[in-house]
Enzyme design. Structure first.
Site, PDB file in Angstrom:
ATOM      1  N   ASP A  36       0.806  -1.215   0.000  1.00 23.32           N
ATOM      2  CA  ASP A  36       0.000   0.000   0.000  1.00 23.32           C
ATOM      3  C   ASP A  36       0.840   1.266   0.000  1.00 23.32           C
ATOM      4  O   ASP A  36       0.298   2.360  -0.211  1.00 23.32           O
ATOM      5  CB  ASP A  36      -0.942   0.024   1.205  1.00 23.32           C
ATOM      6  CG  ASP A  36      -2.348  -0.379   0.801  1.00 23.32           C
ATOM      7  OD1 ASP A  36      -2.542  -0.697  -0.384  1.00 23.32           O
ATOM      8  OD2 ASP A  36      -3.234  -0.382   1.663  1.00 23.32           O
ATOM      9  N   ASP A 286     -11.198  38.408 -32.077  1.00 27.94           N
ATOM     10  CA  ASP A 286     -10.520  37.142 -32.318  1.00 27.94           C
ATOM     11  C   ASP A 286     -11.279  35.973 -31.696  1.00 27.94           C
ATOM     12  O   ASP A 286     -11.129  34.827 -32.098  1.00 27.94           O
ATOM     13  CB  ASP A 286      -9.107  37.231 -31.723  1.00 27.94           C
ATOM     14  CG  ASP A 286      -8.282  36.028 -32.098  1.00 27.94           C
ATOM     15  OD1 ASP A 286      -8.131  35.795 -33.301  1.00 27.94           O
ATOM     16  OD2 ASP A 286      -7.820  35.324 -31.194  1.00 27.94           O
ATOM     17  N   GLY A 421      -8.952  30.403 -35.393  1.00 30.17           N
ATOM     18  CA  GLY A 421     -10.013  30.876 -36.290  1.00 30.17           C
ATOM     19  C   GLY A 421      -9.671  30.864 -37.764  1.00 30.17           C
ATOM     20  O   GLY A 421     -10.413  30.319 -38.571  1.00 30.17           O
ATOM     21  N   LEU A 422      -8.510  31.420 -38.128  1.00 28.71           N
ATOM     22  CA  LEU A 422      -8.167  31.540 -39.548  1.00 28.71           C
ATOM     23  C   LEU A 422      -8.011  30.149 -40.167  1.00 28.71           C
ATOM     24  O   LEU A 422      -8.523  29.879 -41.249  1.00 28.71           O
ATOM     25  CB  LEU A 422      -6.866  32.344 -39.700  1.00 28.71           C
ATOM     26  CG  LEU A 422      -6.385  32.481 -41.135  1.00 28.71           C
ATOM     27  CD1 LEU A 422      -7.387  33.285 -41.953  1.00 28.71           C
ATOM     28  CD2 LEU A 422      -5.014  33.159 -41.188  1.00 28.71           C
TER      29      LEU A 422
HETATM   30  S1  SF4 Z   1      -7.470  -2.412  -2.415  1.00 23.51           S
HETATM   31 FE1  SF4 Z   1      -7.012  -1.094  -0.650  1.00 23.51          FE
HETATM   32  S2  SF4 Z   1      -5.767  -2.364   0.700  1.00 23.51           S
HETATM   33 FE2  SF4 Z   1      -5.758  -3.337  -1.276  1.00 23.51          FE
HETATM   34  S3  SF4 Z   1      -3.940  -2.533  -2.322  1.00 23.51           S
HETATM   35 FE3  SF4 Z   1      -5.647  -1.204  -2.921  1.00 23.51          FE
HETATM   36  S4  SF4 Z   1      -5.598   0.421  -1.465  1.00 23.51           S
HETATM   37 FE4  SF4 Z   1      -4.372  -1.207  -0.583  1.00 23.51          FE
END
Ligand code: SF4
Length: 542
Positions: A36, A286, A421-422
């Site tokens: 994580d 413009d 535009g042009l």
């Molecule tokens: S689902 Fe949640 S816990 Fe699992 S890797 Fe993704 S962020 Fe982390």
């Protein structure tokens, strides 16, 4: 279960990380599996912060599940406190840790740390990143400013004679789309009004700052997604009113100044100065060719509503669609959609967004990083107005979205992807030039050759359909021809009709093609001839 390839928001603990990382002297202990820590990269690579987020992960592994993961959490929290000596601590769980139910809040209480500890309950399977940020900020405010709340509630004392009015600026976080520059812009604007800034939070605030939020006369809410929950609590607890106008666009900035002046009890000053170029640029000849350009807007609700207003009132575009991925703010989008007479789109499924863009055939998409991909696939110009964004939207230069300088930035950013535009005019008149032709990108963007004439780029939906194994392919109900002929029974284009179609300027040709096909289907016409093309034109312009 929901089949998901792209997600507009991360899990709610990423929102909590955004608050912790924005602040000083706060540490977040996150019960989470190994891996994580990927979330660190959002801050060190996308936002390019020169420091690690103040987060300690327990990083438990499969083999830890057989032993005491609660003990693992306690050790991590104790060590983090010893090492970082924060003034306040956040504790919580990520999605996987939520399932093992170790109760980080209870475990942290048992450690009896000598600092405030905020236990976060973030339901990762129902809520998302912005909600997580709002909830974290609210819990921090309640915990740290709460002890100053008078019971029973007493009315706010009136400001001492001659004292400057004071406000807090609420909402900016780490990883927020242009939050750094918006804060700089709005801080300067409010200070020029003679108003003192008490605290900015969460960005740049310490726990001690949060504890003195109640000292201000009122609050300026810059991002309702992250700050409105806390602002409501501050209003109930300290009687502080808060602003509702989001100062994105020159008009909204003027209204914001008037609202702030009213809350501060002062005369609204005339602050627009020589740096405010956007209103004049939009009025200059413009920009005439921008009038009526059909624009589709998608993002978080705050930015989408603000962008639609700027697009329609300040740039002269026609808003043909508006939507958001924030379900919590669906009401705001519905109200805005009613204003422009369009269907609101409330979804976090990018396939639905792509289907809507393909159906509406806008000439410009204002959206997130996802819409940038969608627009690229569909060959529609696009500018980014909202998170989620990639690294290029954390630019080195000052690039606010808010205030008068923000309006300048919006003007440049939104006009840039459109053909000038042009060139647009010349291509409409002289087709078939080997260099300046309608299938080439605008020459100010490099002008590389686009999709060959007559060949439609497949949409992501079509690619998913094509690549899904037959036996397991989910039934896909969204189709670019959803309102046209049933799949596979599209009317054929006769060669001369196809040739005639190509005489229509490229930026409205897609819409003409779709309308004609729809007309052919409704009238049972198997082959589209030149006559069908003009019948359809007459039919739809009635
Ligand atoms: S689902 Fe949640 S816990 Fe699992 S890797 Fe993704 S962020 Fe982390």
């Amino acid at each position: 279960m929901q089949l998901t390839l792209w997600t507009y928001e991360g899990p709610p603990h990423v929102g909590a990380m955004r608050v912790a990382t924005a602040m000083k002297d706060v540490h977040y202990v996150l019960h989470a599996p190994q891996g994580d820590t990927y979330a660190d990269l959002l801050f060190t690579m996308i936002e390019r912060l020169p420091r690690r987020p103040p987060v300690t992960y327990t990083t438990f592994q499969a083999r830890d599940l057989g032993s005491d993961t609660a003990e693992l959490f306690k050790t991590a929290a104790r060590d983090a406190f010893e090492r970082f000596k924060p003034a306040a601590m956040l504790v919580g769980a990520s999605c996987t840790a939520e399932l093992i139910q170790d109760d980080p809040g209870g475990l942290a209480r048992a450690l009896e740390l000598p600092i405030p500890v905020v236990a976060l309950e973030l339901p990762a399977y129902q809520r998302k990143e912005n909600w997580g940020a709002a909830e974290t900020f609210y819990q921090l405010v309640r915990t740290l400013a709460g002890p100053k709340v008078a019971t029973p509630a007493v009315p706010r004392p009136t400001r001492a004679e001659g004292a400057r009015p004071r406000c807090n600026l609420l909402g900016p976080t780490a990883l927020g789309f242009r939050h750094r520059d918006d804060l700089r812009e709005i801080r300067a604007l409010v200070e020029r009004m003679g108003i003192e800034i008490n605290v900015t939070a969460p960005l740049d605030a310490t726990p001690a700052d949060i504890a003195r939020l109640g000292d201000a006369d009122f609050n300026v809410v810059l991002y309702p997604e992250t700050a409105s929950q806390a602002a409501h609590w501050l209003k109930r607890s300290f009687g502080q009113p808060f602003t509702r106008t989001i100062p994105i666009g020159a008009g909204a900035t003027r209204e914001f100044i008037a609202e702030v002046a009213q809350l501060a009890g002062i005369e609204a000053p005339a602050l627009e100065d020589e740096r405010s170029h956007a209103p004049w640029y939009a009025r200059s000849v413009d920009s005439t060719y921008l009038t009526g350009k059909r624009v589709f807007v998608f993002g978080d609700a705050t930015h989408a509503v603000a962008a639609a207003r700027v697009a329609s009132r300040e740039m002269g575009f026609t808003v043909v669609g508006i939507g958001t991925y924030s379900r919590e703010f669906a009401r705001e989008i519905r109200e805005a959609a009613a204003l422009y007479g369009v269907e609101p789109l409330i979804t976090d499924d990018y396939l639905e967004v792509e289907a809507r863009v393909a159906e509406l055939q806008p000439e410009l998409v204002l959206g997130t990083q996802m819409e940038r991909h969608i627009a690229k696939r569909l060959g529609v110009p696009c500018a980014v107005i909202s998170a989620p964004v990639h690294v290029q939207d954390f630019p080195a230069r000052h690039s606010p979205q808010m205030g008068f300088e923000g309006a300048n930035v919006l003007f440049d950013t939104w006009v840039h992807p459109l053909m000038m535009g042009l060139e647009e005019h010349l291509i409409g008149m002289f087709r078939g030039d080997f260099e300046f032709h309608e299938d080439a990108a605008p020459s100010h963007l490099g002008g590389h050759v686009g999709t060959p004439a007559g060949v439609e780029t497949p949409t992501l939906i079509e690619i998913v359909k094509e690549q899904a194994p037959a036996a397991t392919a989910p039934e896909i109900v969204i189709d670019r021809h959803a309102e046209g002929p049933p799949a596979g029974i599209t009317a054929m284009w006769a060669p001369d009709a196809e040739k005639e179609l190509r005489k229509i300027p490229f930026f409205v040709r897609g819409k003409a093609r779709r309308n004609t096909e729809r007309y052919a289907q409704d009238h049972g016409v198997p082959v589209i001839t030149i006559e069908t093309l003009y019948d359809a034109k007459a039919h739809f312009s009635r």
